[in-house]
Each structure stands twice: as C-alpha cells, then as structure tokens.
Design a protein around this motif. Structure first.
Motif, PDB file in Angstrom:
ATOM      1  N   LEU A  76       0.853  -1.179   0.000  1.00  0.00           N
ATOM      2  CA  LEU A  76       0.000   0.000   0.000  1.00  0.00           C
ATOM      3  C   LEU A  76       0.891   1.231   0.000  1.00  0.00           C
ATOM      4  O   LEU A  76       1.724   1.407   0.900  1.00  0.00           O
ATOM      5  CB  LEU A  76      -0.899   0.002   1.235  1.00  0.00           C
ATOM      6  N   ILE A  77       0.753   2.077  -1.021  1.00  0.00           N
ATOM      7  CA  ILE A  77       1.578   3.279  -1.143  1.00  0.00           C
ATOM      8  C   ILE A  77       0.762   4.495  -0.720  1.00  0.00           C
ATOM      9  O   ILE A  77      -0.312   4.749  -1.270  1.00  0.00           O
ATOM     10  CB  ILE A  77       2.097   3.451  -2.580  1.00  0.00           C
ATOM     11  N   GLN A  83      -3.109  -6.219   5.816  1.00  0.00           N
ATOM     12  CA  GLN A  83      -2.474  -7.458   5.370  1.00  0.00           C
ATOM     13  C   GLN A  83      -1.520  -7.169   4.221  1.00  0.00           C
ATOM     14  O   GLN A  83      -1.742  -7.540   3.080  1.00  0.00           O
ATOM     15  CB  GLN A  83      -3.547  -8.465   4.946  1.00  0.00           C
ATOM     16  N   GLY A  84      -0.452  -6.471   4.530  1.00  0.00           N
ATOM     17  CA  GLY A  84       0.513  -6.131   3.498  1.00  0.00           C
ATOM     18  C   GLY A  84       1.516  -5.131   4.017  1.00  0.00           C
ATOM     19  O   GLY A  84       1.601  -4.860   5.222  1.00  0.00           O
ATOM     20  N   ASN A  85       2.282  -4.568   3.103  1.00  0.00           N
ATOM     21  CA  ASN A  85       3.330  -3.611   3.440  1.00  0.00           C
ATOM     22  C   ASN A  85       2.868  -2.195   3.124  1.00  0.00           C
ATOM     23  O   ASN A  85       2.013  -1.977   2.265  1.00  0.00           O
ATOM     24  CB  ASN A  85       4.600  -3.937   2.656  1.00  0.00           C
ATOM     25  N   VAL A  86       3.469  -1.227   3.812  1.00  0.00           N
ATOM     26  CA  VAL A  86       3.108   0.177   3.633  1.00  0.00           C
ATOM     27  C   VAL A  86       4.357   0.978   3.302  1.00  0.00           C
ATOM     28  O   VAL A  86       5.378   0.877   4.000  1.00  0.00           O
ATOM     29  CB  VAL A  86       2.439   0.753   4.903  1.00  0.00           C
ATOM     30  N   VAL A  87       4.271   1.751   2.234  1.00  0.00           N
ATOM     31  CA  VAL A  87       5.344   2.683   1.858  1.00  0.00           C
ATOM     32  C   VAL A  87       4.768   4.086   1.917  1.00  0.00           C
ATOM     33  O   VAL A  87       3.792   4.399   1.223  1.00  0.00           O
ATOM     34  CB  VAL A  87       5.873   2.394   0.437  1.00  0.00           C
ATOM     35  N   VAL A  88       5.358   4.934   2.756  1.00  0.00           N
ATOM     36  CA  VAL A  88       4.891   6.312   2.909  1.00  0.00           C
ATOM     37  C   VAL A  88       5.826   7.216   2.118  1.00  0.00           C
ATOM     38  O   VAL A  88       6.993   7.382   2.473  1.00  0.00           O
ATOM     39  CB  VAL A  88       4.855   6.739   4.391  1.00  0.00           C
ATOM     40  N   GLN A  89       5.310   7.779   1.028  1.00  0.00           N
ATOM     41  CA  GLN A  89       6.123   8.643   0.182  1.00  0.00           C
ATOM     42  C   GLN A  89       6.193  10.059   0.752  1.00  0.00           C
ATOM     43  O   GLN A  89       5.502  10.402   1.722  1.00  0.00           O
ATOM     44  CB  GLN A  89       5.554   8.660  -1.232  1.00  0.00           C
ATOM     45  N   THR A  90       7.008  10.889   0.148  1.00  0.00           N
ATOM     46  CA  THR A  90       7.129  12.282   0.553  1.00  0.00           C
ATOM     47  C   THR A  90       5.764  12.962   0.528  1.00  0.00           C
ATOM     48  O   THR A  90       5.059  12.910  -0.476  1.00  0.00           O
ATOM     49  CB  THR A  90       8.086  13.035  -0.388  1.00  0.00           C
ATOM     50  N   LEU A 142       7.075  -1.501   7.008  1.00  0.00           N
ATOM     51  CA  LEU A 142       6.821  -0.062   6.894  1.00  0.00           C
ATOM     52  C   LEU A 142       8.071   0.622   6.372  1.00  0.00           C
ATOM     53  O   LEU A 142       9.160   0.483   6.951  1.00  0.00           O
ATOM     54  CB  LEU A 142       6.429   0.528   8.245  1.00  0.00           C
ATOM     55  N   THR A 143       7.922   1.359   5.265  1.00  0.00           N
ATOM     56  CA  THR A 143       9.029   2.128   4.687  1.00  0.00           C
ATOM     57  C   THR A 143       8.683   3.607   4.758  1.00  0.00           C
ATOM     58  O   THR A 143       7.624   4.031   4.290  1.00  0.00           O
ATOM     59  CB  THR A 143       9.274   1.727   3.221  1.00  0.00           C
ATOM     60  N   LEU A 144       9.580   4.393   5.354  1.00  0.00           N
ATOM     61  CA  LEU A 144       9.370   5.837   5.488  1.00  0.00           C
ATOM     62  C   LEU A 144      10.304   6.583   4.541  1.00  0.00           C
ATOM     63  O   LEU A 144      11.527   6.418   4.610  1.00  0.00           O
ATOM     64  CB  LEU A 144       9.634   6.287   6.931  1.00  0.00           C
ATOM     65  N   SER A 145       9.735   7.386   3.658  1.00  0.00           N
ATOM     66  CA  SER A 145      10.519   8.208   2.747  1.00  0.00           C
ATOM     67  C   SER A 145      10.826   9.549   3.403  1.00  0.00           C
ATOM     68  O   SER A 145      10.164   9.961   4.362  1.00  0.00           O
ATOM     69  CB  SER A 145       9.740   8.447   1.446  1.00  0.00           C
TER      70      SER A 145
END
Length: 239
Positions: free
Chosen positions: A9-10, A24-31, A49-52
């Motif tokens: 999920l972006i 139920q998945g991964n999260v990428v937080v963009q700028t 969780l990925t933090l930009s």
C-alpha cells in the motif's frame, strides 16, 4: 502479514492512512504522505513499513503517564517479522513526527497538564513506544546506533492539539533542546513496553545545549568583569 509477496500500500503525497486493525501487506509512505493510527488513540498493525524523506507520522495521546501503547497513545505494530525501513532518512532528509493530545474520553483535544494527562509532570522523564519492531535486525539499516533522533523532526505545535504547547497550559512552547524547556528525542529501545522506536521526553536539555548555554553564560560573565575593570580604571584616572 508482510513478506516479499505481500500487497504493498503506497501512501502518496497528500494521502492519509488512518484507522485501526490490521493491514495485510506492506506500507510505503512517500514524501508528503501521512500515517495516523486509529481514530483518536488506537493501534494499527501492518507488515513492513518504509518511510521516505518528507513523510509524516501523527501520534495522539490520551494518557502520557500510562503504560500501554495502543491504548494510552497511538501505536504502529509491525508484529514478529515486520521490517521498518528508514534508510531514506538522514539528518538532512527527515520524516516529521507530529504529537497531539486528546482528553481521556476522546471527545476533544486536551492540554499537556492536569487531569486529562493523569498528573503529567513536565519536570519528569517519560518514554513512549510508537513503532513496535520485534528485533533490531528488523530495522533497515541494521545498526546499533541509538541516534535515531536525527531522522525525525518532532513537531508539537498543532493548534489546540499540542502536547506541550503554551496554548494548552504547558510552560513549554514545544519540546526543543534549550535551557528551561523539555526535550523530545527518538531512540531504539527494548523496554517494558516492547522493542522498537520510542519517543523520549526529558525536562533536562541535551548536553550540547547545556554546554552552549554554559559557554554563553561564561562569555557574559567575562564581558561583565571586563567592563567592571574598565570602569574601575576610568574611575582611577578620573580620581
């Protein structure tokens, strides 16, 4: 939950991911994207969780002196295997960590002192787990460096919502590092609340700030003594 094959999920610029429960998945937080667990204070779990750089996190409190993440304040829970990726963050390219307070009944924003905060002491020290990560090996980059404070810009100046704001009855304008004000930092810790990233509050300013303040005071003292000596010399000349 999580894993290489999980759905991602972006959260794009201007987007908001909120609510409670489990993703139920991964999260990428963009700028410019924002993650705000729950509706008021709750817990939100996910895979990785990925933090930009320039991403935003919002964490709300109803009891800063409590002991239960996800009940007394918001929590992001990455479970037993979730990865927290902060490799895009640096002292120059930070994520923003917003902290707000709510009254105990969740009806409105509350101040940082008084019964809404269960006798919060602005002269004390507190710690709050806000991203639960099972092991340090689940952190990217994998490091034992505790200086995660440089990766986050902590903001506590939301209108009528700040945890430590003057408008909410607290003597601190916001938790910044200066003499006479509280300091908020972020660190990795394995504590009573679990392992992960903690927000740490202390009424004592950081050592570097104390050193600068001490040097400033020393300089002022030297300047004052020098002026006194000069006036004494002048007085002797006049006499």
């Amino acid at each position: 939950t999580g894993g290489a094959g999980a759905t991602t999920l972006i959260v794009e610029n201007g987007g908001l991911l909120g609510g409670s429960g489990s993703i139920q998945g991964n999260v990428v937080v963009q700028t410019g994207g924002t993650v705000s667990p729950g509706n008021s204070v709750e817990s939100l779990s996910m895979g990785n969780l990925t933090l930009s750089q320039g991403s935003n996190l919002v964490f709300e409190f109803i009891n800063a002196t409590g002991a239960t993440p996800g009940a007394d304040w918001d929590l992001i829970d990455l479970g037993a295997t979730g990865i927290l990726d902060v490799s895009a963050l640096s002292a120059v390219n930070r994520a923003t960590l917003n902290i707000d307070s709510w009254k105990a009944d969740n009806t409105a924003h509350g101040g940082g002192v008084g019964p809404d905060w269960n006798n919060f002491d602005p002269l004390g020290s507190y710690e709050w787990l806000f991203i639960k990560v099972a092991n340090l090996s689940n952190l990217v980059p994998n490091t034992t460096d505790d200086d995660f404070g440089r990766l986050f810009n902590i903001v506590d100046d939301a209108s009528n919502a700040g945890v430590f704001g003057v408008a909410d009855g607290n003597p601190f304008t916001r938790p910044i590092s200066s003499l006479g004000q509280g300091t908020c930092t972020v660190s990795w810790k394995t504590g009573a609340q679990g392992s992960g990233l903690y927000i740490n509050y202390s009424a004592i300013p950081e050592p570097g700030t104390m050193l600068l303040t001490g040097l400033a005071s020393l300089g002022a003292s030297w300047y004052g003594r020098r002026r006194l000596r000069r006036r004494a010399v002048s007085a002797d000349v006049v006499c």
